[in-house]
Design an enzyme around this catalytic site. Sequence first.
Site, short mmCIF file in Angstrom:
data_model
loop_
_atom_site.label_atom_id
_atom_site.label_comp_id
_atom_site.label_asym_id
_atom_site.label_seq_id
_atom_site.Cartn_x
_atom_site.Cartn_y
_atom_site.Cartn_z
N HIS A 51 24.32 49.08 98.89
CA HIS A 51 22.97 48.70 98.46
C HIS A 51 22.93 48.72 96.93
O HIS A 51 23.73 49.41 96.29
CB HIS A 51 21.94 49.69 98.99
CG HIS A 51 21.69 49.58 100.46
ND1 HIS A 51 20.51 50.01 101.03
CD2 HIS A 51 22.44 49.10 101.48
CE1 HIS A 51 20.55 49.80 102.33
NE2 HIS A 51 21.72 49.25 102.63
N GLU A 53 20.96 50.19 94.84
CA GLU A 53 20.77 51.52 94.26
C GLU A 53 22.07 52.32 94.26
O GLU A 53 22.39 53.00 93.28
CB GLU A 53 19.70 52.30 95.03
CG GLU A 53 18.34 51.66 95.03
CD GLU A 53 18.06 50.78 96.24
OE1 GLU A 53 16.90 50.73 96.67
OE2 GLU A 53 19.01 50.13 96.76
N CYS A 84 19.09 55.29 100.29
CA CYS A 84 18.98 55.20 98.83
C CYS A 84 18.00 56.23 98.28
O CYS A 84 18.24 56.80 97.21
CB CYS A 84 18.59 53.78 98.43
SG CYS A 84 19.89 52.58 98.82
#
Length: 146
Positions: A51, A53, A84
């Site tokens: 992801h 993040e 995250c």
Amino acid sequence: MNSRFMKEALALAVKAGERGEVPVGAVIVKDGGIIARGFNRREEKQNALSHAEIEAINAACKVLESWRLDGCEMYVTLEPCPMCAGAIINARIKTLVFGAYDPKAGSIDSVVNLCDLPYNHKPEIYGGIMEDECLHIMRDFFKNLR
């Protein structure tokens, strides 16, 4: 908060979308400057952990040579998911600024707020920043996908 940093996250989200990834971008700022960038790369890497993040946190940890991102701010175009949000808490990120709320997986406000739980760290949180721009990129991506 600085809109310049959210604009950089938006540019990274566009880059992700151009690569066929869900368009989410993130930057990490320390002492007024960007030290790390990330965008979704799950399809490219075939890795559920990639992801925006997490990519940005990994890069920031390398720059600072520490897992503690004390004094750092994260700007991300979409409300973080549970993974995250947990990484943000664990990395001790001081401030989280996000754009669009995520009613399906958002774990800062929409579905649950992991930061309300009694963990040893709680970032300052600012949501809905440049929300229209963030939503526009997301909606266009999924409209073109269908």
